[in-house]
Motif scaffolding. Structure first.
Motif, short mmCIF file in Angstrom:
data_model
loop_
_atom_site.label_atom_id
_atom_site.label_comp_id
_atom_site.label_asym_id
_atom_site.label_seq_id
_atom_site.Cartn_x
_atom_site.Cartn_y
_atom_site.Cartn_z
N ALA A 106 6.70 4.65 8.54
CA ALA A 106 5.36 4.46 7.49
C ALA A 106 6.04 4.45 6.04
O ALA A 106 5.72 5.36 5.58
CB ALA A 106 4.34 5.16 7.85
N GLU A 107 6.71 3.49 5.94
CA GLU A 107 7.57 3.26 4.45
C GLU A 107 6.65 2.67 3.63
O GLU A 107 6.04 1.55 3.68
CB GLU A 107 8.85 2.34 4.87
N PRO A 108 6.49 3.49 2.40
CA PRO A 108 5.51 2.91 1.29
C PRO A 108 6.19 1.91 0.61
O PRO A 108 7.34 1.70 0.29
CB PRO A 108 5.50 4.09 0.34
N CYS A 109 5.24 0.80 0.42
CA CYS A 109 5.85 -0.51 -0.26
C CYS A 109 4.80 -1.04 -1.02
O CYS A 109 3.49 -0.60 -0.77
CB CYS A 109 6.06 -1.67 0.88
N TRP A 110 5.06 -1.86 -1.85
CA TRP A 110 3.90 -2.56 -2.85
C TRP A 110 3.44 -3.81 -2.20
O TRP A 110 4.32 -4.78 -1.73
CB TRP A 110 4.69 -3.01 -4.15
N MET A 111 2.15 -4.20 -2.01
CA MET A 111 1.50 -5.08 -1.43
C MET A 111 1.01 -5.88 -2.67
O MET A 111 0.35 -5.26 -3.46
CB MET A 111 0.29 -4.94 -0.54
N ALA A 141 -0.43 -5.18 -7.73
CA ALA A 141 0.30 -4.43 -6.63
C ALA A 141 -0.18 -3.11 -6.20
O ALA A 141 -0.32 -2.39 -7.23
CB ALA A 141 1.85 -4.33 -7.14
N TYR A 142 -0.53 -3.06 -4.83
CA TYR A 142 -1.22 -1.53 -4.45
C TYR A 142 -0.11 -1.23 -3.24
O TYR A 142 0.65 -1.88 -2.52
CB TYR A 142 -2.58 -1.76 -4.01
N ARG A 143 -0.36 -0.01 -2.97
CA ARG A 143 0.29 0.58 -1.71
C ARG A 143 -0.11 0.36 -0.42
O ARG A 143 -1.13 0.37 -0.15
CB ARG A 143 0.28 2.20 -2.04
N GLU A 144 0.73 -0.14 0.40
CA GLU A 144 0.83 -0.27 1.90
C GLU A 144 1.99 0.49 2.59
O GLU A 144 2.73 0.71 1.71
CB GLU A 144 0.43 -1.48 2.46
N TYR A 145 2.00 0.22 3.96
CA TYR A 145 3.11 1.04 4.30
C TYR A 145 3.63 0.14 5.49
O TYR A 145 2.95 -0.49 6.25
CB TYR A 145 2.65 2.10 5.26
N LEU A 146 4.86 0.05 5.59
CA LEU A 146 5.73 -0.86 6.61
C LEU A 146 5.99 -0.15 7.72
O LEU A 146 6.42 0.96 7.30
CB LEU A 146 6.97 -1.50 5.92
N ARG A 179 -9.04 -20.25 3.82
CA ARG A 179 -9.19 -18.97 3.13
C ARG A 179 -8.82 -17.87 3.84
O ARG A 179 -9.61 -16.99 3.50
CB ARG A 179 -10.66 -19.01 2.48
N ARG A 180 -8.13 -17.96 4.62
CA ARG A 180 -7.57 -16.61 5.08
C ARG A 180 -6.43 -15.93 4.60
O ARG A 180 -5.65 -16.71 3.81
CB ARG A 180 -7.19 -16.89 7.10
N SER A 181 -6.24 -14.89 4.76
CA SER A 181 -5.07 -14.15 3.98
C SER A 181 -3.78 -14.08 5.23
O SER A 181 -4.14 -13.63 6.27
CB SER A 181 -5.30 -12.95 3.43
N ILE A 182 -2.86 -14.50 4.58
CA ILE A 182 -1.46 -14.25 5.36
C ILE A 182 -0.62 -13.43 4.44
O ILE A 182 -0.75 -13.28 3.25
CB ILE A 182 -0.86 -15.48 5.89
N PHE A 183 0.54 -12.61 5.27
CA PHE A 183 1.44 -11.85 4.47
C PHE A 183 2.88 -12.65 4.51
O PHE A 183 3.24 -13.28 5.60
CB PHE A 183 1.84 -10.52 5.31
N ALA A 184 3.67 -12.22 3.59
CA ALA A 184 5.15 -12.60 3.62
C ALA A 184 5.68 -11.14 3.52
O ALA A 184 5.66 -10.98 2.46
CB ALA A 184 5.51 -13.60 2.45
N ILE A 185 6.55 -10.90 4.39
CA ILE A 185 7.12 -9.55 4.25
C ILE A 185 8.80 -9.61 4.42
O ILE A 185 9.28 -10.37 5.48
CB ILE A 185 6.53 -8.87 5.58
#
Length: 533
Positions: A101-106, A163-168, A277-283
């Protein structure tokens, strides 16, 4: 080598043990939901067994977006209670397993100040629900910060970013860690043991009958309570109790594509909007970036290895040039891909993207407990909900569970973020990384940061029995070291052959199986990068 181990000293002895005992609880399903329930049950002093039809985390739990997140978008649909529960669970998982659960910026790009202010208002609510500390509060990036932090994000279009915190996480590794915690507390777990029927007495379910896919042996496991946590197969298990059961699930397919980071470079987790209008992620992860996910109804015949269609790949790649100043990506740029099936709670008339990610616990006619729906992030709370029902059925007040006690590998560790090999090992094994290196620290392939001790650990500790288990779910090289995955698969197979005693014929069959999966996941395109024809 440290315990606890998922690998039995003898397969026959493991099956004998399952038949010899009467358990308080037998859990059906070795994904994150079942693993969490097994950990919670044993942590409360219950004799617990868990059986899985395939490999641990072979299904949905190994094919997610690999995020521990609260689901910010669900605030917009009014699911405040769901968000409140899952957003606080991010900290819980981080406490149990900091490496998973590594903190990252979303990062959410915004075209103007009005849009950025709107995003910040929603994120502030999200942070309050999650009791986020000051050091992890969101940031507003203006154009200078965007150019510094994400050089390829289009500042001609996006003047701001929040930019807000999420976890990888690594979802399959999380399942393995939680299962090992259950074993540490006394659980008996077995993979490749498919439930073929329910045992009952006086119309009360009191165990399962299962078939071992390795030996062909039939095993009867007796238990006071059966918990059905089979993910996409929940309805199939429920049908053994009552036919037809009330259908619990709507299956939704989500795919992810992997591209080289040198072709598409991002530094943080980026949210993009698709044409619908859906959200997708680039990680970013190591030398690759993965992009996902889709959300379409699945009615196919391959829920374990769902098909990846060209339309889905193009859907994920299409919005990227609107956000990034890069040459448009094509399906030919994709070097790996995966698809998973989400077991969502069925609601008549709703499309998958409209369905809630809530979970639901039900009790059948024979008193079998089933749990459906839910999110990876909320597995611990889901387990607590199930154990409330278990306690009621047993007629006893159960003690407190394990809470956020660290799982194996979860002790705090300092890692050199500049050492890519050390960072990769920490992300997979946490505080147990030195033990892997002590087994063998020599790389399997010179240019890939994968060491021989990982194969030994996978076989001797983590119950890997096939090459697919190791390549896809233990070492994670199929998707995250794709440029070397065929060379690595060959080196891993040769090492496994010595460890488990494969003949040349068996070794070649294992390689053929992995080769088939490599080809299948890229079958949408005529080229298969990195795989010899």
């Amino acid at each position: 080598m440290s315990n606890p181990r998922l690998t039995p000293t003898s397969r026959a002895d493991l099956l004998d043990e399952l038949e010899a005992d009467i358990y308080d609880v037998v859990v059906v399903g070795g994904g994150i939901t079942g693993a969490g329930i097994a950990r919670e049950a044993t942590g409360r002093g219950l004799r617990t067994a868990l059986v899985e039809a395939d490999d641990f985390a072979a299904g949905t739990s190994g094919r997610s977006s690999k995020l521990i997140h609260g689901g910010l978008r669900y605030l917009a649909s009014g699911e405040v209670d769901l968000v409140r529960k899952t957003v606080t669970e991010r900290t819980a998982v981080h406490t149990m397993a900091p490496h998973l659960a590594e903190p990252c910026w979303m990062v959410v790009p915004a075209r103007n100040r009005v849009t950025a202010t709107k995003f910040r208002a929603g994120i502030t609510t999200y942070e309050r629900l999650g009791a986020v500390g000051d050091e992890d509060r969101h940031q507003l990036w203006r154009q200078d910060e965007i150019r510094t932090n994400e050089p390829h994000l289009r500042t001609d279009t996006y003047n701001f970013a929040v930019a807000y915190r999420e976890y990888l996480t690594d979802d399959a590794r999380l399942v393995l860690g939680v299962l090992r915690a259950a074993v540490q507390s006394g659980a008996t777990v077995a993979s490749r043991l498919k439930v073929t029927g329910l045992n009952d007495r006086n119309r009360q379910v009191n165990g399962v009958t299962a078939e071992c896919s390795i030996s062909g042996r039939e095993v009867r496991v007796a238990a006071n309570i059966v918990v059905n946590a089979a993910g996409p197969w929940v309805d199939e298990i429920a049908r053994m109790e009552q036919n037809p059961p009330a259908s619990l699930l709507h299956l939704s397919k989500g795919i992810h594509v992997v591209v080289p980071r040198e072709r598409f470079s991002v530094n943080h987790l980026i949210i993009c909007n698709t044409s619908d209008r859906r959200s997708i992620f680039a990680i970013p992860r190591g030398d690759v970036v993965y992009i996902g996910t889709t959300d379409t109804s699945y009615r196919g015949e391959r829920p374990l290895w769902p098909e990846i269609d060209l339309d889905d790949v193009e859907y994920l790649l299409e919005p990227l040039p609107r956000y990034f100043d890069v040459e448009p990506l094509s399906p030919r740029d994709v070097v790996a891909a995966w698809a998973g099936v989400r077991p969502l709670l069925a609601t008549e008339g709703k499309a998958p993207k409209e369905l809630s990610r809530k979970d639901e616990v039900t009790v059948g006619r024979g008193q079998m407990i089933s749990i459906a729906g839910g999110k990876l992030t909320g597995f611990r709370r889901m387990a607590e909900d199930v154990l409330k029902v278990v306690g009621e059925q047993l007629g006893k007040d159960l003690p407190e569970g394990p809470g956020t006690t660290p799982i194996p590998g979860g002790n705090p560790t300092v890692v050199d973020s500049g050492d890519q090999e050390a960072l990769r090992l920490w992300r997979l094994y946490g505080s147990e990384a030195p033990e892997i290196r002590s087994l063998d620290s020599v790389r399997l392939v010179d240019d890939a940061p994968v060491v021989g001790g990982e194969v030994d650990w996978a076989v001797q500790v983590e119950a890997a029995t096939t090459l697919v288990d190791v390549v896809y779910r233990r070492l994670r090289v199929a998707w995250f070291v794709p440029q070397h995955r065929w060379e690595l698969a060959t080196a891993i197979a040769e090492r496994m052959a010595v460890l488990v005693g494969w003949s040349n014929e068996q070794l070649n069959a294992e390689l053929a199986s992995v080769h088939s999966h490599f080809e299948d996941e890229l079958a949408f395109d005529s080229g298969v990068p990195g795989v010899p024809k």
